[in-house]
Design a protein around this motif. Structure first.
Motif, PDB file in Angstrom:
ATOM      1  N   ILE A  54       0.841  -1.205   0.000  1.00 16.34           N
ATOM      2  CA  ILE A  54       0.000   0.000   0.000  1.00 16.34           C
ATOM      3  C   ILE A  54       0.875   1.253   0.000  1.00 16.34           C
ATOM      4  O   ILE A  54       0.613   2.210  -0.727  1.00 16.34           O
ATOM      5  CB  ILE A  54      -0.985  -0.011   1.183  1.00 16.34           C
ATOM      6  N   ALA A  55       1.942   1.246   0.827  1.00 20.58           N
ATOM      7  CA  ALA A  55       2.853   2.400   0.867  1.00 20.58           C
ATOM      8  C   ALA A  55       3.541   2.602  -0.477  1.00 20.58           C
ATOM      9  O   ALA A  55       3.704   3.736  -0.945  1.00 20.58           O
ATOM     10  CB  ALA A  55       3.885   2.214   1.974  1.00 20.58           C
ATOM     11  N   ALA A  56       3.942   1.514  -1.137  1.00 25.08           N
ATOM     12  CA  ALA A  56       4.586   1.619  -2.450  1.00 25.08           C
ATOM     13  C   ALA A  56       3.602   2.143  -3.500  1.00 25.08           C
ATOM     14  O   ALA A  56       3.962   2.978  -4.337  1.00 25.08           O
ATOM     15  CB  ALA A  56       5.145   0.260  -2.876  1.00 25.08           C
ATOM     16  N   LYS A  57       2.363   1.674  -3.460  1.00 23.31           N
ATOM     17  CA  LYS A  57       1.353   2.165  -4.398  1.00 23.31           C
ATOM     18  C   LYS A  57       1.098   3.656  -4.198  1.00 23.31           C
ATOM     19  O   LYS A  57       0.984   4.404  -5.173  1.00 23.31           O
ATOM     20  CB  LYS A  57       0.042   1.386  -4.241  1.00 23.31           C
ATOM     21  N   ASN A  58       1.011   4.096  -2.935  1.00 25.92           N
ATOM     22  CA  ASN A  58       0.808   5.520  -2.662  1.00 25.92           C
ATOM     23  C   ASN A  58       1.975   6.348  -3.175  1.00 25.92           C
ATOM     24  O   ASN A  58       1.780   7.433  -3.728  1.00 25.92           O
ATOM     25  CB  ASN A  58       0.624   5.761  -1.166  1.00 25.92           C
ATOM     26  N   LEU A  59       3.192   5.848  -2.992  1.00 25.54           N
ATOM     27  CA  LEU A  59       4.372   6.556  -3.468  1.00 25.54           C
ATOM     28  C   LEU A  59       4.360   6.675  -4.985  1.00 25.54           C
ATOM     29  O   LEU A  59       4.575   7.762  -5.542  1.00 25.54           O
ATOM     30  CB  LEU A  59       5.643   5.839  -2.992  1.00 25.54           C
ATOM     31  N   VAL A  60       4.083   5.582  -5.674  1.00 24.48           N
ATOM     32  CA  VAL A  60       4.075   5.609  -7.137  1.00 24.48           C
ATOM     33  C   VAL A  60       2.961   6.496  -7.669  1.00 24.48           C
ATOM     34  O   VAL A  60       3.161   7.286  -8.594  1.00 24.48           O
ATOM     35  CB  VAL A  60       3.956   4.168  -7.705  1.00 24.48           C
ATOM     36  N   LYS A  61       1.767   6.421  -7.068  1.00 25.26           N
ATOM     37  CA  LYS A  61       0.645   7.257  -7.515  1.00 25.26           C
ATOM     38  C   LYS A  61       0.941   8.735  -7.322  1.00 25.26           C
ATOM     39  O   LYS A  61       0.602   9.562  -8.165  1.00 25.26           O
ATOM     40  CB  LYS A  61      -0.636   6.884  -6.775  1.00 25.26           C
ATOM     41  N   SER A  62       1.582   9.081  -6.208  1.00 22.83           N
ATOM     42  CA  SER A  62       1.846  10.498  -5.949  1.00 22.83           C
ATOM     43  C   SER A  62       2.966  11.045  -6.830  1.00 22.83           C
ATOM     44  O   SER A  62       2.986  12.234  -7.123  1.00 22.83           O
ATOM     45  CB  SER A  62       2.175  10.718  -4.473  1.00 22.83           C
ATOM     46  N   LEU A  63       3.885  10.205  -7.274  1.00 21.07           N
ATOM     47  CA  LEU A  63       5.002  10.674  -8.102  1.00 21.07           C
ATOM     48  C   LEU A  63       4.758  10.480  -9.591  1.00 21.07           C
ATOM     49  O   LEU A  63       5.623  10.797 -10.400  1.00 21.07           O
ATOM     50  CB  LEU A  63       6.295   9.956  -7.690  1.00 21.07           C
ATOM     51  N   THR A  64       3.604   9.977  -9.974  1.00 20.43           N
ATOM     52  CA  THR A  64       3.287   9.771 -11.383  1.00 20.43           C
ATOM     53  C   THR A  64       2.875  11.098 -12.016  1.00 20.43           C
ATOM     54  O   THR A  64       2.084  11.845 -11.454  1.00 20.43           O
ATOM     55  CB  THR A  64       2.159   8.744 -11.536  1.00 20.43           C
ATOM     56  N   ILE A  65       3.445  11.387 -13.201  1.00 25.92           N
ATOM     57  CA  ILE A  65       3.125  12.614 -13.924  1.00 25.92           C
ATOM     58  C   ILE A  65       2.689  12.264 -15.340  1.00 25.92           C
ATOM     59  O   ILE A  65       2.932  11.159 -15.823  1.00 25.92           O
ATOM     60  CB  ILE A  65       4.337  13.572 -13.982  1.00 25.92           C
TER      61      ILE A  65
END
Length: 140
Positions: A54-65
């Motif tokens: 879940i933490a990895a998914k949140n990180l990837v979603k927030s850094l996706t452009i």
């Protein structure tokens, strides 16, 4: 060296950019280039917990452009154009180059809470960033 020719058909993307037809040259490896994967892979499987996923998914979603390569200019080419313009207009000083490929540290700092959450979940509260300055040494 041996190589393979892979055919490529002509394509047009939504912006009308053309990928021309032709062949792609793919170098084939020598037998010595193949490695035994048992020496590379870890001996025991490492499983991520649900919290880590879940933490990895949140990180990837927030850094996706939304990435468009046409938004970025070649800094070497832009520096050449700036120098050419200064030379043509007989200017002593030319405008500084705005390199759009440099990281936006100020923008990334807005995601510090998500990055810290990921670090805490995966490595724990005792994790400290240790900068690595040594480069990999190539084996001959």
């Amino acid at each position: 060296r041996f190589c393979a020719l892979l055919p490529q058909i002509e394509n047009y993307d939504e912006d009308g950019f053309q990928t021309p037809p032709g062949f792609n040259l793919v170098w084939l490896p020598y037998a010595d280039d193949f490695r035994n994967m048992q020496t590379v892979l870890p001996r025991e499987k490492v499983r991520a917990s649900r919290e880590e996923i879940i933490a990895a998914k949140n990180l990837v979603k927030s850094l996706t452009i939304d990435f468009n390569p046409r938004q970025f200019e070649n800094p070497s080419l832009q520096q050449f154009y700036i120098a050419l313009q200064a030379l043509a207009l007989k200017e002593e000083d030319h405008e500084p180059l705005n390199d759009t490929l440099m990281p936006d540290y100020e923008g990334i700092s807005t995601y510090d809470n998500v990055i810290d959450e990921f670090k805490n979940v995966v490595w724990g509260d005792t994790y400290t960033d240790v900068p690595t300055t040594s480069k990999r040494s190539g084996k001959a």
